[in-house]
Design a protein around this motif. Structure first.
Motif, PDB file in Angstrom:
ATOM      1  N   ALA A   1      11.760  21.716 -44.641  1.00 22.91           N
ATOM      2  CA  ALA A   1      12.442  22.490 -43.589  1.00 22.91           C
ATOM      3  C   ALA A   1      13.957  22.394 -43.752  1.00 22.91           C
ATOM      4  O   ALA A   1      14.665  23.395 -43.605  1.00 22.91           O
ATOM      5  CB  ALA A   1      12.009  21.993 -42.209  1.00 22.91           C
ATOM      6  N   LYS A   2      14.435  21.185 -44.076  1.00 19.83           N
ATOM      7  CA  LYS A   2      15.887  20.998 -44.289  1.00 19.83           C
ATOM      8  C   LYS A   2      16.353  21.808 -45.498  1.00 19.83           C
ATOM      9  O   LYS A   2      17.399  22.459 -45.456  1.00 19.83           O
ATOM     10  CB  LYS A   2      16.200  19.516 -44.546  1.00 19.83           C
ATOM     11  N   ALA A   3      15.573  21.730 -46.576  1.00 17.27           N
ATOM     12  CA  ALA A   3      15.957  22.455 -47.793  1.00 17.27           C
ATOM     13  C   ALA A   3      15.968  23.965 -47.556  1.00 17.27           C
ATOM     14  O   ALA A   3      16.865  24.666 -48.023  1.00 17.27           O
ATOM     15  CB  ALA A   3      14.979  22.102 -48.921  1.00 17.27           C
ATOM     16  N   LEU A   4      14.969  24.457 -46.801  1.00 22.61           N
ATOM     17  CA  LEU A   4      14.914  25.894 -46.498  1.00 22.61           C
ATOM     18  C   LEU A   4      16.102  26.304 -45.632  1.00 22.61           C
ATOM     19  O   LEU A   4      16.686  27.365 -45.840  1.00 22.61           O
ATOM     20  CB  LEU A   4      13.606  26.230 -45.769  1.00 22.61           C
ATOM     21  N   ALA A   5      16.469  25.442 -44.666  1.00 22.73           N
ATOM     22  CA  ALA A   5      17.601  25.752 -43.789  1.00 22.73           C
ATOM     23  C   ALA A   5      18.910  25.748 -44.582  1.00 22.73           C
ATOM     24  O   ALA A   5      19.808  26.536 -44.297  1.00 22.73           O
ATOM     25  CB  ALA A   5      17.669  24.740 -42.656  1.00 22.73           C
TER      26      ALA A   5
END
Lengths: 117, 265
Positions: free
Chosen positions: A36-40
């Motif tokens: 989720a962090k990487a996608l954000a």
């Protein structure tokens, strides 16, 4: 809900494969919140992916054989003082599907991709 | 593993856990536990990351709630898929039967409208008659129209291709009967007028009934409406038939043309 043509990936799935490949090349595997962090981090002004959207996509991609998933050893998680993580890796089929999707061509392995159509 | 408590933004995390408990209820326990554990891990990692980044607890709570709300539809869709994937053969049969129950309900309601319209027409014509002061012409005409429309509706609903048109006719019948047909009954029958004037909510109830039945039959019309492919097939069939008819007509005309020439020659 959006319907897909057989052998194609949703944009979110392509992003998950891209981020997953990047994360596993540095850490060996990845888990939901790391993803989720990487996608954000990839999208301008986009927040963390919603729980339901993220875990539904991960479950679907795991069922389709694009990702492999294992639960972290409970003892390790306990020693680190946190709940155990579900660890994902992009499978060989996932890498091929990603290559096919980013090349703009339909995926070359219909037997595997047909599973998530 | 049970859902672990999260130190930061406990209220928001509690809401997510409660939501997760709710949408995983009734699913096979290993599957439900996996989802609960994965969400618990996410909440913990989110809180730990927010603490590292120096994000205020209030902002963290808002972020957690937004992530829950943003994925709520996906959660429900996932739940539906899992229920379908794990349902028993009996449950599948029950679901399919329940689907089949709607057409039966539509036929039954259309039949009830037909019977009720017939009843109103008979009561009004036999009880008062056109010459009577209690005769409500507009209401009686509407009841007759409702009778005809409901008969058409039932006839059209009997055929697979036309049943969607039948459902639309049923709406006409319902409106004519409930909006105006009942007025004729109130004028003609002392019992009906007493019933209507004693219950203040009767008018509202009648309107609600019209709206409810209209929506129901409209839904059935949409459900029964032919697909674009079926429509295309119908158009092609009509085109083929008209080509065939014109070919036949020209063939019939050929000897006439010859004989006319012969006559002219």
């Amino acid at each position: 809900m959006a319907r897909r043509r057989p052998g194609t990936l949703f944009p979110l799935e392509i992003e998950i494969l891209e981020c997953g490949i990047a994360l596993q090349s540095s850490d060996g595997d990845f888990y939901g919140f790391a993803l989720a962090k990487a996608l954000a981090g990839r999208a301008d002004g986009k927040g963390l992916t919603a729980h339901g959207t993220l875990y539904k996509a991960l479950a679907r991609m795991t069922d389709a054989g694009l990702l492999d998933a294992v639960w972290e050893d409970a003892a390790l998680a306990e020693a680190a003082g946190r709940p155990r993580r579900r660890l994902y890796t992009v499978s060989g089929e996932g890498v091929r599907a990603h290559q096919a999707a980013t090349a703009g061509a339909p995926a070359a392995a219909p037997s595997g991709l047909a599973a998530f159509a | 593993m049970s859902v672990a408590p999260v130190s930061a933004a406990p209220a928001a995390a509690g809401t997510v856990r409660a939501w997760c408990e709710w949408y995983t209820r009734g699913l096979p326990e290993p599957l439900a536990a996996e989802r609960r554990d994965e969400v618990a891990s996410d909440l913990h990692e989110h809180a730990a990351w927010a603490a590292e980044q120096g994000i205020a607890e209030r902002d963290l709570g808002r972020g957690i709630r937004l992530r829950m709300l943003g994925g709520a539809l996906a959660d429900l869709s996932w739940r539906r898929q899992q229920l379908r994937a794990h349902e028993t053969a009996e449950a599948t049969a029950l679901r399919r039967n329940a689907r089949g129950g709607l057409p039966v309900l539509a036929y039954t309601l259309a039949l009830l409208v037909l019977v009720a319209s017939g009843g109103v027409v008979l009561r009004v014509l036999l009880g008062t008659g056109p010459g009577s002061a209690a005769f409500h012409a507009q209401g009686a005409a509407s009841a007759v129209l409702a009778l005809a429309a409901s008969a058409c509706a039932l006839a059209l609903m009997a055929r697979r291709r036309t049943r969607w048109v039948g459902a639309l006719w049923a709406i006409v019948a319902v409106y004519c009967l409930l909006r105006y047909g009942t007025k004729a009954l109130v004028h003609a029958s002392a019992t009906s007028s007493q019933l209507v004037y004693s219950a203040a909510a009767w008018d509202t109830f009648g309107k609600l009934l019209i709206v409810g039945l209209t929506l129901f039959f409209l839904g059935m019309a949409v459900r029964w409406a032919p697909s674009r492919r079926e429509m295309d097939r119908g158009v092609r069939a009509v085109a083929r038939a008209s080509t065939h008819v014109s070919a036949q007509a020209s063939r019939v005309g050929e000897p006439l043309a010859v004989s006319r020439e012969a006559v002219g020659g």
